[in-house]
Design an enzyme around this catalytic site. Structure first.
Site, PDB file in Angstrom:
ATOM      1  N   THR A  48      44.628  31.426  40.724  1.00  0.00           N
ATOM      2  CA  THR A  48      44.081  29.808  40.974  1.00  0.00           C
ATOM      3  C   THR A  48      43.373  28.803  40.062  1.00  0.00           C
ATOM      4  O   THR A  48      44.092  27.519  40.162  1.00  0.00           O
ATOM      5  CB  THR A  48      42.801  30.028  42.051  1.00  0.00           C
ATOM      6  OG1 THR A  48      43.319  31.352  42.838  1.00  0.00           O
ATOM      7  CG2 THR A  48      42.119  28.695  42.900  1.00  0.00           C
TER       8      THR A  48
ATOM      9  N   GLU B  80      36.177  37.238  31.542  1.00  0.00           N
ATOM     10  CA  GLU B  80      35.210  37.049  32.669  1.00  0.00           C
ATOM     11  C   GLU B  80      33.402  37.431  32.787  1.00  0.00           C
ATOM     12  O   GLU B  80      32.790  36.073  33.321  1.00  0.00           O
ATOM     13  CB  GLU B  80      35.772  37.498  33.751  1.00  0.00           C
ATOM     14  CG  GLU B  80      37.091  36.779  33.726  1.00  0.00           C
ATOM     15  CD  GLU B  80      38.201  37.355  34.847  1.00  0.00           C
ATOM     16  OE1 GLU B  80      39.083  36.982  35.656  1.00  0.00           O
ATOM     17  OE2 GLU B  80      37.368  38.485  35.601  1.00  0.00           O
TER      18      GLU B  80
ATOM     19  N   ALA C  55      38.038  34.745  42.087  1.00  0.00           N
ATOM     20  CA  ALA C  55      37.361  36.427  42.448  1.00  0.00           C
ATOM     21  C   ALA C  55      38.501  36.576  43.802  1.00  0.00           C
ATOM     22  O   ALA C  55      39.327  36.239  44.199  1.00  0.00           O
ATOM     23  CB  ALA C  55      36.723  35.972  42.897  1.00  0.00           C
ATOM     24  N   ASP C  56      38.320  38.176  43.667  1.00  0.00           N
ATOM     25  CA  ASP C  56      39.361  38.217  44.202  1.00  0.00           C
ATOM     26  C   ASP C  56      38.605  38.774  45.784  1.00  0.00           C
ATOM     27  O   ASP C  56      39.638  38.733  46.396  1.00  0.00           O
ATOM     28  CB  ASP C  56      39.991  39.937  43.692  1.00  0.00           C
ATOM     29  CG  ASP C  56      40.874  39.982  42.740  1.00  0.00           C
ATOM     30  OD1 ASP C  56      41.289  39.339  42.967  1.00  0.00           O
ATOM     31  OD2 ASP C  56      40.132  40.033  41.767  1.00  0.00           O
TER      32      ASP C  56
ATOM     33  N   GLY D 112      41.546  41.653  39.252  1.00  0.00           N
ATOM     34  CA  GLY D 112      42.428  41.226  39.796  1.00  0.00           C
ATOM     35  C   GLY D 112      43.630  40.699  39.064  1.00  0.00           C
ATOM     36  O   GLY D 112      44.744  41.683  38.869  1.00  0.00           O
ATOM     37  N   GLY D 113      43.775  40.338  37.628  1.00  0.00           N
ATOM     38  CA  GLY D 113      44.579  39.773  36.852  1.00  0.00           C
ATOM     39  C   GLY D 113      44.234  40.722  35.299  1.00  0.00           C
ATOM     40  O   GLY D 113      44.342  40.236  34.469  1.00  0.00           O
TER      41      GLY D 113
END
EC number: 5.3.1.6
Length: 227
Positions: free
Chosen positions: A31, A107, A87-88, A100-101
């Protein structure tokens, strides 16, 4: 609308909150990629001027530089005005799972240095309770199997994050262990427990860290105010 269209909608919408002269934290993920593309476009067109980006991963830094966005190291700025990140999972009370990345440590450091934090997600990321998405923990390589074994004994169902046939490496050259918890009843207690385990550098639990969330929906982007 498919999920990618919702992500693009949300990413573009978030750029409206970036003003000329800002120091902006640029997150990581699918995103955020749309956000950085739109920001680069507006910088090239002269609509947004004199911004500095601080990135949460090397891949975001490369994308931003390629688009003409000025990038500085976090230690070369004294603050960040606004960080926009993905955000996941986001719970009803605006707690989050991220990483997740694979960029959770950077972050969290960037978020901590920010005056405001905005998360951009499609509506599939909104949940009642955290835990369906695997919780990443970043671990140093030395002794990491012992950390894995301790997590397994606790019943946290750990798996190694893989990159092909090798263990995934973060930008700090660490490993990631994903915990398959199902549902997290007390995120703060879990975060405190994990961060005190020797060998764990950081967790993907982002608690009380977000100010606003932009959610992509078929009816258009929706802004939620957390704090």
């Amino acid at each position: 609308m498919d999920q990618n269209a919702l992500k693009e909608q949300t990413g573009k919408e978030s750029v409206k909150y970036i003003k000329s002269g800002m120091i902006v934290g640029l997150g990581t993920g699918s995103t955020v990629k749309y956000m950085v593309d739109e920001l680069g476009k507006q910088v090239q067109e002269g609509k947004i001027k004199d911004i500095i980006g601080v990135t949460t991963s090397n891949r975001t830094a490369k994308q931003a530089r390629d688009l003409g966005i000025t990038i500085k190291d976090i230690d070369d700025v004294d603050h960040i005005d606004l960080t926009i990140d993905g955000a996941d999972e986001i719970s009803d009370d605006f707690q989050g799972i991220k990483g997740g990345g694979g960029a959770l440590l950077w972050e969290k450091i960037v978020a901590n240095a920010s005056n405001k934090v905005m998360w951009i997600v499609d509506e599939s990321k909104l949940v009642h309770k955290l835990g369906a998405f695997p919780l990443p923990v970043e671990v140093i390589p030395f002794g990491s199997q012992h950390v894995f074994d301790r997590l397994e004994k606790k019943g946290y169902k750990p798996t190694w994050r893989m990159d092909g046939d090798k263990k995934f490496r973060t930008d700090e050259n660490n490993y990631i262990i994903d915990l398959h918890l199902g549902e997290i009843d007390d995120p703060k207690a879990l975060a405190d427990e994990l961060i005190h385990m020797v060998g764990i550098v950081e967790t993907g639990l982002f608690l009380n860290r977000v100010n606003d969330v932009i959610v992509g929906t078929p009816e258009g982007p929706k802004v939620l105010h957390a704090r």
